[in-house]
Write a protein that holds these residues in place. Structure first.
Motif, PDB file in Angstrom:
ATOM      1  N   PHE A  34       0.801  -1.216   0.000  1.00  0.00           N
ATOM      2  CA  PHE A  34       0.000   0.000   0.000  1.00  0.00           C
ATOM      3  C   PHE A  34       0.836   1.269   0.000  1.00  0.00           C
ATOM      4  O   PHE A  34       0.293   2.356  -0.236  1.00  0.00           O
ATOM      5  N   PHE A  37       1.786   2.123  -3.895  1.00  0.00           N
ATOM      6  CA  PHE A  37       0.627   2.411  -4.740  1.00  0.00           C
ATOM      7  C   PHE A  37       0.970   3.390  -5.861  1.00  0.00           C
ATOM      8  O   PHE A  37       0.570   3.205  -7.011  1.00  0.00           O
ATOM      9  N   MET A  61      -3.544   6.770   1.489  1.00  0.00           N
ATOM     10  CA  MET A  61      -2.829   5.562   1.903  1.00  0.00           C
ATOM     11  C   MET A  61      -1.702   5.882   2.889  1.00  0.00           C
ATOM     12  O   MET A  61      -1.443   5.126   3.822  1.00  0.00           O
ATOM     13  N   PHE A 134      -2.300  -6.432  -7.126  1.00  0.00           N
ATOM     14  CA  PHE A 134      -3.109  -5.251  -6.843  1.00  0.00           C
ATOM     15  C   PHE A 134      -3.161  -4.307  -8.046  1.00  0.00           C
ATOM     16  O   PHE A 134      -4.121  -3.551  -8.192  1.00  0.00           O
ATOM     17  N   THR A 138      -6.565  -2.696  -9.510  1.00  0.00           N
ATOM     18  CA  THR A 138      -6.703  -1.272  -9.825  1.00  0.00           C
ATOM     19  C   THR A 138      -7.165  -1.079 -11.262  1.00  0.00           C
ATOM     20  O   THR A 138      -8.066  -0.285 -11.537  1.00  0.00           O
ATOM     21  N   TYR A 535      -9.451  -0.183  -1.477  1.00  0.00           N
ATOM     22  CA  TYR A 535      -8.107  -0.256  -0.903  1.00  0.00           C
ATOM     23  C   TYR A 535      -8.124  -0.029   0.607  1.00  0.00           C
ATOM     24  O   TYR A 535      -7.382  -0.689   1.345  1.00  0.00           O
ATOM     25  N   TYR A 539      -6.932  -2.825   3.156  1.00  0.00           N
ATOM     26  CA  TYR A 539      -5.791  -2.452   3.995  1.00  0.00           C
ATOM     27  C   TYR A 539      -6.119  -2.615   5.480  1.00  0.00           C
ATOM     28  O   TYR A 539      -5.424  -3.318   6.225  1.00  0.00           O
TER      29      TYR A 539
END
Length: 657
Positions: A34, A37, A61, A134, A138, A535, A539
């Motif tokens: 994360f 990102f 994030m 991820f 996305t 997310y 997370y």
């Protein structure tokens, strides 16, 4: 020499460190994912709007990473406390051999460094692999193309290493303080000390339990009132936390007495031993178990609401799209230029803004006191213009005679009721406009027609064309401005962003007074919101849940060490290993099940409260069966993994020679 000893200790006590190591590895992996990102932009083809949302999400994030770091700091310190407690006799042996506390502290630092280094290496490697997965998530949410390639974020690596170095620095300071606090006699007699009972009087315990249950009931009832989860969130959470702590505190005091009242259960097998151990443990850890229940609420609630709200938002944005592109002009005198080859179909309509408070007051009364009209913009529209929009949406036109009116708006409720404005007014209700009287005519589902993209606050009063001219010529009607809407359906291969830019340029539009909004722009903005929610859910949710499971696991592994001598006595008395395994399984099962059950109950009420508020506002439930069941299976899966590791680890400790 001390480093070799530390390394040997880690190898020898790998069972103790296994849960700790696995959790730290997971933490490093997620923290890296994360924080990397922003690096995803390298292989994603993003437009300007998506790029801006990507930057905003990166900032979010970073903020959430601070929260996650604090959670893991608590977890690491908590785990160290249990590991040191288990190793008190070992530390006492070092002291008897003449080691100084500073030397013992150095050994613990080396041990922590070894675990930290290995978990960082494995975690970053795992995180690098997960980050590529991820990217696909996305790309799917944003509906963009991926230029496949290897990505590695140096920035994320530096952040991850820095945060965990800081956390382990805190752990080392904590270990030194703990060592300085303990005396040799405390270390030698660590396994002889029994836990104190927090609440000793059964009647008082029952009263505390009932008080906690009542407070939880009040919190549940309060939060289920539509909208209160937004307006009164913090006092509700505070009330729920107090109630949860009191429930566990009371349960700790009377649980053993309650089980003893059922002699067939209490005296079956090793239940006498099991429930006494459980009662003693819950007496000491009731605050921890209450904390775990609250964290389960946050974890499950974040996952369930995060993913389910995405479905509602996607549905709402589709309902808010009138056409590929809308232009709203507050001056209809200009000649409007556009490239006709780019447009498949065009619709032009005109509305007139009404600012007479008398009309608004009458509509409020006719709708039974709804305040929707007060906060909305009321506009007149001719039935012929309204029918143009109906035709564009594939609906049949409506007919309004002179002396009739109808209403059109979206099914959005600002007063959190289950109906929206056109449904609140009875058919045939009279509306007085100056000297004219208009009768209301319901027009069914088409009353929720969207005429402008993202048209959230307009209420259209629809009248016959000839009636509209009469009303507008009447001096008592206050028309503040005239707006002409150009609604375009573009050809398949036309870029809506490029078409919009050219439209603004060629017609010298002022985006502060005029409005130009494309469907693609709305969809891109909504996909950014969906991405943010997804997310944040991924997370925070698993972090809270795994933290709970780890705390329970470490407590039970520590308990297994404390109970080893007791089980040895039972074995010497002739109790076979099968019965011992069964008692260990029961003890761990109950200890895992109690906070999980209360946590899931909290989650059910919390999710229901969120769903109720959304249903009241949007007339649509946010809870979908498939994602909810998937999340619950995921939650139970996490607990089953840690439960099994704990059970096997406890057996290995208890049954080892």
């Amino acid at each position: 020499m001390y480093f070799k000893l530390a390394l040997k200790n880690v190898k020898k006590s790998y069972r103790d460190f296994s849960v700790y190591f696995i959790t730290l590895t997971f933490a490093v992996a997620f923290f890296y994912v994360f924080n990397s990102f922003e690096q995803q932009r390298v292989i994603l083809q993003l437009n300007e709007v998506q790029g801006f949302m990507f930057e905003s999400l990166s900032i979010i994030m970073d903020v959430i990473s601070v929260i996650v770091a604090l959670v893991f700091a608590y977890l690491i310190i908590y785990a160290n406390n249990f590991l040191i407690r288990r190793r008190k006799k070992e530390l006492a042996t070092y002291t008897l051999l003449g080691m100084k506390k500073s030397t013992i502290s150095k050994i613990l630092i080396y041990e922590s460094s070894v675990i930290a280094f290995v978990s960082l290496i494995v975690g970053v490697a795992l995180g690098t692999g997960l980050s590529h997965i991820f990217v696909l998530l996305t790309a799917k949410i944003l509906s963009v193309t991926v230029n496949y390639g290897f990505i590695f974020s140096i920035t994320a690596l530096i952040k991850t290493v820095g945060i965990f170095a800081l956390l382990f620095g805190v752990v080392m300071i904590f270990n030194s303080r703990v060592l300085n606090k303990y005396k040799l006699i405390d270390l030698l007699q660590a396994d002889r000390k029994n836990d104190e009972t927090v609440v000793k009087q059964t009647k008082l315990s029952v009263f505390v339990f009932i008080l906690g249950a009542v407070l939880l009931g009040i919190a549940y009832k309060w939060v289920l009132i539509p909208g209160e989860i937004v307006f009164s969130l913090f006092p509700i959470i505070a009330l729920g936390i107090i109630g949860t702590v009191l429930v566990f505190k009371g349960l700790a005091g009377f649980m053993l007495k309650f089980i003893q009242s059922n002699k067939s259960v209490y005296y079956h097998g090793l239940n006498t031993f099991v429930f006494r151990q459980l009662s003693s443990k819950i007496n000491v850890t009731y605050k921890t178990m209450a904390t775990i229940s609250i964290l389960i609420l946050f974890g499950v609630g974040t996952l369930v609401t995060g993913f389910n709200i995405n479905n509602v938002l996607a549905s709402q944005i589709n309902q808010s799209i009138a056409s590929d592109l809308n232009v709203v002009l507050k001056d209809d005198s200009r000649k409007f230029k556009y490239d006709p080859s780019s447009v498949k179909e065009e619709i032009i309509t005109t509305t007139y803004i009404e600012s007479n408070p008398e009309i608004v007051s009458q509509l409020e009364t006719l709708s039974g006191g709804s305040e929707v009209v007060k906060v909305a913009t009321l506009q007149y529209m001719s039935v012929s213009d309204f029918n143009k929009h109906l035709k564009e949406h594939g609906e049949k036109g409506i007919d309004l005679k002179e002396g009739e009116f109808s209403l059109s708006t979206i099914p959005y409720n600002m007063n959190r009721t289950t109906k929206f404005l056109p449904e609140m007014i009875s058919d045939g209700s009279e509306l007085k406009v100056s000297n004219a009287k208009l009768k209301y005519k319901k027009i069914g589902e088409v009353s929720s027609l969207i005429t402008i993209n993202n048209d959230l606050r307009n209420v259209y009063l629809i009248v016959n064309d000839s009636e509209l001219k009469t009303l507008l010529n009447n001096q008592s009607i206050q028309v503040s401005s005239v707006m002409t809407r150009h609604s375009f359906e573009l050809n398949k291969d036309v870029d809506s962003y490029a078409f919009k830019d050219k439209l603004v340029h060629d017609n010298n539009l002022d985006e502060n007074s005029d409005l130009v909004l494309s469907a693609q722009e709305m969809l891109d903005q909504m996909s950014g919101v969906e991405l943010t929610l997804a997310y944040i859910s991924i997370y925070l949710g698993p972090v809270f849940l795994i933290t709970c499971a780890v705390i329970l696991a470490l407590q039970q592994l520590s308990e297994a060490t404390d109970n080893k001598k007791r089980y040895k006595v039972l074995s010497d008395l002739g109790v076979d290993s099968k019965l011992i395994k069964s008692s260990v399984l029961k003890q761990i099962s109950v200890y895992f099940l109690i906070p999980l059950s209360i946590g899931l109950l909290h989650s059910y009420v919390g999710v229901k409260a969120v769903a109720g508020s959304f249903t009241a506002a949007y007339k649509e439930s946010i809870i979908s069966f498939a994602p909810t069941v998937t999340i619950l299976v995921f939650v139970l899966g996490i607990y089953m993994v840690y439960f099994w590791i704990t059970y096997k680890g406890s057996l290995a400790i208890i049954l080892e020679d």
